[in-house]
Design a protein around this motif. Structure first.
Motif, PDB file in Angstrom:
ATOM      1  N   UNK A 117      71.381 102.986  29.417  1.00  0.00           N
ATOM      2  CA  UNK A 117      70.013 103.223  28.958  1.00  0.00           C
ATOM      3  C   UNK A 117      69.844 102.603  27.574  1.00  0.00           C
ATOM      4  N   UNK A 118      68.682 102.020  27.327  1.00  0.00           N
ATOM      5  CA  UNK A 118      68.422 101.364  26.052  1.00  0.00           C
ATOM      6  C   UNK A 118      67.050 101.766  25.535  1.00  0.00           C
ATOM      7  N   UNK A 119      66.953 101.995  24.226  1.00  0.00           N
ATOM      8  CA  UNK A 119      65.687 102.311  23.575  1.00  0.00           C
ATOM      9  C   UNK A 119      65.721 101.717  22.173  1.00  0.00           C
ATOM     10  N   UNK A 120      64.585 101.289  21.659  1.00  0.00           N
ATOM     11  CA  UNK A 120      64.545 100.784  20.286  1.00  0.00           C
ATOM     12  C   UNK A 120      64.595 101.941  19.304  1.00  0.00           C
ATOM     13  N   UNK A 121      65.123 101.694  18.124  1.00  0.00           N
ATOM     14  CA  UNK A 121      65.252 102.735  17.095  1.00  0.00           C
ATOM     15  C   UNK A 121      64.238 102.573  15.973  1.00  0.00           C
ATOM     16  N   UNK A 122      63.490 101.486  15.987  1.00  0.00           N
ATOM     17  CA  UNK A 122      62.441 101.216  14.994  1.00  0.00           C
ATOM     18  C   UNK A 122      61.151 100.964  15.767  1.00  0.00           C
ATOM     19  N   UNK A 123      60.094 101.745  15.508  1.00  0.00           N
ATOM     20  CA  UNK A 123      58.868 101.616  16.311  1.00  0.00           C
ATOM     21  C   UNK A 123      58.209 100.245  16.230  1.00  0.00           C
ATOM     22  N   UNK A 124      58.536  99.488  15.211  1.00  0.00           N
ATOM     23  CA  UNK A 124      57.954  98.148  15.090  1.00  0.00           C
ATOM     24  C   UNK A 124      58.466  97.216  16.190  1.00  0.00           C
ATOM     25  N   UNK A 125      59.567  97.624  16.838  1.00  0.00           N
ATOM     26  CA  UNK A 125      60.205  96.737  17.811  1.00  0.00           C
ATOM     27  C   UNK A 125      60.190  97.341  19.211  1.00  0.00           C
ATOM     28  N   UNK A 126      59.057  97.917  19.580  1.00  0.00           N
ATOM     29  CA  UNK A 126      58.861  98.499  20.903  1.00  0.00           C
ATOM     30  C   UNK A 126      59.083  97.489  22.029  1.00  0.00           C
ATOM     31  N   UNK A 127      58.924  96.223  21.718  1.00  0.00           N
ATOM     32  CA  UNK A 127      59.009  95.154  22.714  1.00  0.00           C
ATOM     33  C   UNK A 127      60.455  94.699  22.972  1.00  0.00           C
ATOM     34  N   UNK A 128      61.390  95.140  22.140  1.00  0.00           N
ATOM     35  CA  UNK A 128      62.749  94.587  22.186  1.00  0.00           C
ATOM     36  C   UNK A 128      63.577  95.042  23.391  1.00  0.00           C
ATOM     37  N   UNK A 129      63.593  96.330  23.784  1.00  0.00           N
ATOM     38  CA  UNK A 129      64.438  96.721  24.928  1.00  0.00           C
ATOM     39  C   UNK A 129      64.163  95.915  26.197  1.00  0.00           C
ATOM     40  N   UNK A 130      62.895  95.737  26.533  1.00  0.00           N
ATOM     41  CA  UNK A 130      62.587  94.987  27.747  1.00  0.00           C
ATOM     42  C   UNK A 130      62.875  93.498  27.574  1.00  0.00           C
ATOM     43  N   UNK A 131      62.774  92.997  26.325  1.00  0.00           N
ATOM     44  CA  UNK A 131      63.101  91.598  26.095  1.00  0.00           C
ATOM     45  C   UNK A 131      64.575  91.329  26.404  1.00  0.00           C
ATOM     46  N   UNK A 132      65.411  92.331  26.177  1.00  0.00           N
ATOM     47  CA  UNK A 132      66.851  92.180  26.392  1.00  0.00           C
ATOM     48  C   UNK A 132      67.265  92.380  27.846  1.00  0.00           C
ATOM     49  N   UNK A 133      66.314  92.709  28.718  1.00  0.00           N
ATOM     50  CA  UNK A 133      66.646  93.025  30.108  1.00  0.00           C
ATOM     51  C   UNK A 133      67.454  91.942  30.788  1.00  0.00           C
ATOM     52  N   UNK A 134      67.045  90.713  30.677  1.00  0.00           N
ATOM     53  CA  UNK A 134      67.704  89.615  31.383  1.00  0.00           C
ATOM     54  C   UNK A 134      69.192  89.574  31.059  1.00  0.00           C
ATOM     55  N   UNK A 135      69.504  89.588  29.773  1.00  0.00           N
ATOM     56  CA  UNK A 135      70.898  89.475  29.347  1.00  0.00           C
ATOM     57  C   UNK A 135      71.679  90.744  29.632  1.00  0.00           C
TER      58      UNK A 135
END
Length: 465
Positions: A117-135
């Motif tokens: 499971x992955x979640x961002x720790x800084x609200x400014x980067x809400x887009x980051x967990x799904x961006x990392x999906x491929x890798x």
């Protein structure tokens, strides 16, 4: 102009991901996603996350990465979130503000359960967990699938040994990795062959040895072993008329007390090789060299060939009956079947061998493409899906539930994995935990730091090694 840096994490994603930061609802702050194998005929053996984190997530994103990514992505026809990536460098020195939780590597988990499971720790980067999906998904699905298939094969072989052999001590060497030449890349072999070594100790993939040292703290201990073995080129180089001399040379070069040597013996006529060369011309040398000759058939119907080979070897070298009532060849001669091996054929061969009265201990398997390459993401239906989002301080469950395929229904909410009273595992919502310590998902990576660094030895022990 971009430089073609394959270690640029920003470019290690599907193209369409670059536009997703513009697609989430206003006020988005946190996004939580999970990884699972949705279905399959056997359990998941979770493996490979540590390798990915060490190789790709511990180095920071730099301005050079951002410049290169912008050149590629904009020329590719897509929007680029330069401000977001620059803020990551400014606020977090380029390290990823995410939390990755996972079950310990080597854990055996039934399909359709969360393993990561992955979640961002800084609200400014809400887009980051799904961006990392491929890798991230790719880093998990491939080595975990290979480890899972390998574990299934190990259990099939173990059951056959328990039924027909005096001991299961040889189990770690009963499936040898022949897949180095059949993998799609060196990293495929590094990950896949290493995944097999969670279960077995035999490999011809030297890349896996390097990977074990690089990612799993095996720089002081050798994780796997091999033996001198012939290939068709070294046998046919002698010519058909000198086949006996070719085999004799193998015994001269590699035989001896305590030594094991494997010789492919079907270059021309396997039955002649067994009956007249190994079982006649070189019989005395095989019996007295002090080591073990492993004869390798490499063509034909595997179950039929192995069974007939055992019968012919018994006719030439004799056999004893073990405590389980099955025939076992003398210690100085064995078989290895490396052609046509996959999880299904192993079981069929062993069933045929035992039905003919032979112990499974007579046979070792070599597995190549069936182990490392004949798998894909759909083998166990691996997926990474967003399951919860926090908008303006309020968490909401999110999920997919397509009317056209219930099999693709995804889980809802922040998740946890627990062990029930009957020792079965169950995925539940995190807020349903009675005690946070019950959650089998543990923090592995937080804000650029690897928190769990385990050796292959530890992971092996977790599987019941």
């Amino acid at each position: 102009m971009y430089t073609g840096n394959l270690n640029n994490l920003i470019l290690n994603s599907d193209s369409y991901k670059t536009s997703h930061w513009l697609q989430y609802p206003p006020g988005s702050e946190y996004m939580s996603s999970y990884v699972e194998a949705r279905k399959g005929s056997h359990d998941v053996l979770f493996f490979g996350l540590q390798a990915f984190i060490k190789e790709y997530l511990q180095a920071p994103i730099t301005m050079a990465h951002i410049d290169e990514a912008e050149a590629v992505i904009t020329a590719h026809g897509l929007p680029f979130n330069r401000t977001g990536w620059q803020r990551l460098v400014e606020k977090h020195d380029g390290f990823l503000p995410v939390r990755i939780q996972a079950v310990p590597e080597g854990s055996i988990v039934p399909v359709s359960n969360v393993v990561c499971q992955i979640v961002n720790t800084d609200p400014e980067f809400y887009w980051l967990p799904s961006y990392l999906e491929t890798a991230l998904l790719r880093a998990i699905w491939y080595p975990s699938t290979v480890a899972s298939l390998s574990y299934f094969c190990k259990n099939v072989i173990k059951a056959a040994l328990q039924k027909s052999a005096d001991s299961v001590d040889a189990l770690p060497f009963k499936l040898h990795d022949f897949g180095a030449r059949g993998g799609s890349s060196m990293e495929t072999i590094a990950l896949g062959s290493l995944a097999n070594l969670v279960n077995f100790s035999g490999t011809d993939s030297m890349t896996a040895l390097v990977a074990a040292s690089r990612w799993y703290d095996m720089d002081k201990d050798m994780p796997a072993f091999s033996i001198p073995a012939a290939e068709h080129s070294t046998m046919t180089a002698w010519g058909r008329q000198r086949e006996t001399q070719a085999y004799d040379n193998m015994l001269e070069q590699f035989g001896g007390a305590g030594n094991t040597v494997a010789v492919v013996s079907d270059s021309y006529d396997l039955w002649n090789a067994i009956d007249n060369i190994w079982g006649d011309a070189l019989k005395n040398k095989v019996e007295t060299m002090g080591g073990t000759l492993v004869i390798r058939p490499d063509s034909g119907n595997p179950a039929e060939v192995v069974c007939e080979a055992l019968q012919r070897l018994t006719a030439r070298f004799g056999a004893t009956t073990n405590s389980k009532g099955y025939k076992i060849l003398p210690d100085y001669v064995r078989l290895i079947q490396g052609d046509g091996i996959n999880p299904q054929s192993i079981g069929k061969i062993l069933d045929t061998v035992m039905a003919a009265g032979f112990s499974a201990d007579n046979v070792t398997f070599g597995m190549g493409g069936g182990l490392l390459q004949q798998v894909n993401r759909d083998t166990m239906s691996w997926a990474m899906k967003a399951s919860a989002i926090c908008i303006d301080g309020e968490w909401s469950d999110i999920f997919k539930d397509p009317i056209t395929s219930q099999a693709k229904r995804s889980k809802k909410g922040r998740l946890a994995l627990i062990k029930r009273a009957d020792d079965s595992l169950e995925t539940i919502k995190e807020d349903a935990l009675k005690d946070p310590a019950e959650n089998l998902l543990q923090d592995v990576f937080v804000d650029g730091k690897l928190l769990v660094d385990e050796s292959l030895t530890t992971i092996r022990e977790r599987t019941g090694w």
